[in-house]
Design a protein around this motif. Structure first.
Motif, mmCIF file in Angstrom:
data_model
loop_
_atom_site.group_PDB
_atom_site.id
_atom_site.type_symbol
_atom_site.label_atom_id
_atom_site.label_comp_id
_atom_site.label_asym_id
_atom_site.label_seq_id
_atom_site.Cartn_x
_atom_site.Cartn_y
_atom_site.Cartn_z
ATOM 1 N N HIS A 111 39.335 46.318 40.640
ATOM 2 C CA HIS A 111 38.709 47.488 40.029
ATOM 3 C C HIS A 111 39.662 48.674 39.928
ATOM 4 N N LEU A 112 40.904 48.475 40.349
ATOM 5 C CA LEU A 112 41.902 49.544 40.376
ATOM 6 C C LEU A 112 43.105 49.164 39.523
ATOM 7 N N THR A 113 43.883 50.161 39.144
ATOM 8 C CA THR A 113 45.132 49.870 38.464
ATOM 9 C C THR A 113 46.144 49.414 39.508
ATOM 10 N N GLU A 114 47.152 48.708 39.049
ATOM 11 C CA GLU A 114 48.205 48.246 39.957
ATOM 12 C C GLU A 114 48.882 49.444 40.631
ATOM 13 N N LYS A 115 49.062 50.514 39.876
ATOM 14 C CA LYS A 115 49.693 51.718 40.425
ATOM 15 C C LYS A 115 48.823 52.332 41.533
ATOM 16 N N ASP A 116 47.506 52.352 41.325
ATOM 17 C CA ASP A 116 46.600 52.878 42.352
ATOM 18 C C ASP A 116 46.635 52.024 43.613
ATOM 19 N N VAL A 117 46.667 50.719 43.451
ATOM 20 C CA VAL A 117 46.742 49.813 44.612
ATOM 21 C C VAL A 117 48.013 50.100 45.392
ATOM 22 N N GLU A 118 49.136 50.208 44.703
ATOM 23 C CA GLU A 118 50.406 50.496 45.374
ATOM 24 C C GLU A 118 50.352 51.833 46.099
ATOM 25 N N VAL A 175 43.718 43.106 53.110
ATOM 26 C CA VAL A 175 44.703 43.780 53.942
ATOM 27 C C VAL A 175 44.095 45.062 54.512
ATOM 28 N N LEU A 176 44.449 45.345 55.732
ATOM 29 C CA LEU A 176 44.031 46.580 56.396
ATOM 30 C C LEU A 176 44.973 47.698 55.988
ATOM 31 N N PHE A 177 44.428 48.881 55.718
ATOM 32 C CA PHE A 177 45.244 50.060 55.467
ATOM 33 C C PHE A 177 44.528 51.254 56.082
#
Length: 108
Positions: free
Chosen positions: A97-104, A43-45
Protein backbone atom coordinates in the motif's frame (compact mmCIF):
# COMPACT_ATOMS: atom_id res chain seq x y z
CA UNK A 1 24.84 0.21 23.89
CA UNK A 2 21.31 0.06 22.52
CA UNK A 3 19.13 3.09 23.07
CA UNK A 4 17.08 1.25 25.68
CA UNK A 5 20.27 0.85 27.69
CA UNK A 6 21.07 4.55 27.30
CA UNK A 7 17.54 5.47 28.38
CA UNK A 8 17.91 3.29 31.46
CA UNK A 9 21.31 4.87 32.19
CA UNK A 10 20.07 8.44 31.58
CA UNK A 11 16.87 8.38 33.58
CA UNK A 12 15.25 6.16 36.13
CA UNK A 13 12.63 4.24 34.17
CA UNK A 14 9.56 3.33 36.11
CA UNK A 15 8.56 -0.23 36.86
CA UNK A 16 5.84 0.32 34.26
CA UNK A 17 8.48 1.10 31.61
CA UNK A 18 10.30 -2.17 32.35
CA UNK A 19 7.08 -4.17 32.49
CA UNK A 20 5.82 -2.71 29.22
CA UNK A 21 9.17 -3.30 27.51
CA UNK A 22 9.17 -6.96 28.59
CA UNK A 23 5.56 -7.40 27.40
CA UNK A 24 6.47 -5.80 24.08
CA UNK A 25 9.40 -8.17 23.59
CA UNK A 26 7.19 -11.17 24.34
CA UNK A 27 4.46 -9.82 22.05
CA UNK A 28 6.99 -9.33 19.23
CA UNK A 29 8.34 -12.87 19.69
CA UNK A 30 4.80 -14.25 19.50
CA UNK A 31 3.83 -12.08 16.54
CA UNK A 32 7.05 -12.88 14.69
CA UNK A 33 6.54 -16.62 15.19
CA UNK A 34 2.89 -16.57 14.08
CA UNK A 35 3.64 -14.53 10.95
CA UNK A 36 6.63 -16.71 10.14
CA UNK A 37 4.52 -19.87 10.50
CA UNK A 38 1.95 -18.34 8.13
CA UNK A 39 4.70 -17.62 5.60
CA UNK A 40 4.21 -13.87 5.83
CA UNK A 41 7.35 -11.82 5.25
CA UNK A 42 7.66 -9.03 7.81
CA UNK A 43 10.17 -6.86 9.63
CA UNK A 44 10.25 -5.00 12.92
CA UNK A 45 11.03 -1.28 12.82
CA UNK A 46 10.56 1.66 15.13
CA UNK A 47 11.19 2.12 18.82
CA UNK A 48 11.29 -1.54 19.88
CA UNK A 49 13.95 -2.25 17.25
CA UNK A 50 16.00 0.89 17.94
CA UNK A 51 15.79 0.62 21.72
CA UNK A 52 13.68 3.75 22.23
CA UNK A 53 10.66 1.79 23.46
CA UNK A 54 8.79 3.47 26.30
CA UNK A 55 5.63 2.69 28.25
CA UNK A 56 3.43 4.44 25.65
CA UNK A 57 5.12 2.87 22.59
CA UNK A 58 3.69 0.33 20.20
CA UNK A 59 5.25 -2.41 18.09
CA UNK A 60 5.91 -1.28 14.51
CA UNK A 61 5.83 -3.99 11.84
CA UNK A 62 6.08 -3.79 8.05
CA UNK A 63 4.39 -6.64 6.15
CA UNK A 64 5.65 -7.50 2.67
CA UNK A 65 4.19 -9.44 -0.23
CA UNK A 66 1.29 -9.20 -2.59
CA UNK A 67 -1.29 -10.43 -0.10
CA UNK A 68 -4.90 -10.91 -1.12
CA UNK A 69 -7.64 -9.09 0.78
CA UNK A 70 -8.39 -12.32 2.66
CA UNK A 71 -4.72 -12.74 3.60
CA UNK A 72 -4.60 -9.13 4.80
CA UNK A 73 -7.66 -9.71 7.00
CA UNK A 74 -6.12 -12.90 8.36
CA UNK A 75 -2.87 -11.04 9.10
CA UNK A 76 -4.80 -8.28 10.86
CA UNK A 77 -6.46 -10.98 12.98
CA UNK A 78 -3.00 -12.15 14.08
CA UNK A 79 -2.08 -8.60 15.11
CA UNK A 80 -5.36 -8.25 17.03
CA UNK A 81 -4.84 -11.56 18.85
CA UNK A 82 -1.36 -10.49 19.97
CA UNK A 83 -2.75 -7.17 21.23
CA UNK A 84 -5.46 -8.98 23.22
CA UNK A 85 -2.93 -11.41 24.70
CA UNK A 86 -0.16 -8.95 25.63
CA UNK A 87 -1.86 -5.56 25.79
CA UNK A 88 0.79 -3.97 23.56
CA UNK A 89 -0.60 -2.48 20.36
CA UNK A 90 1.05 -3.60 17.14
CA UNK A 91 1.10 -0.85 14.52
CA UNK A 92 1.44 -2.43 11.10
CA UNK A 93 1.91 -1.27 7.55
CA UNK A 94 1.47 -3.27 4.37
CA UNK A 95 4.30 -2.45 1.97
CA UNK A 96 2.03 -3.07 -1.02
CA UNK A 97 0.00 0.00 0.00
CA UNK A 98 3.10 2.23 0.02
CA UNK A 99 5.55 3.48 -2.56
CA UNK A 100 8.97 1.86 -2.63
CA UNK A 101 10.45 5.20 -1.55
CA UNK A 102 8.11 5.37 1.46
CA UNK A 103 9.02 1.82 2.50
CA UNK A 104 12.72 2.68 2.32
CA UNK A 105 12.20 5.91 4.30
CA UNK A 106 10.19 4.17 7.01
CA UNK A 107 12.67 1.33 7.42
CA UNK A 108 15.78 3.54 7.53
Amino acid sequence: MKRWGRIVAKRKPSARDFERHEKALKAWESLHQKLKEAGIEHVLFGSLKTGDFRAHSDIDVMVFGDLSDAEILSTEDVFSAVFREYGVKPDYLFAKHLTEKDVERILM
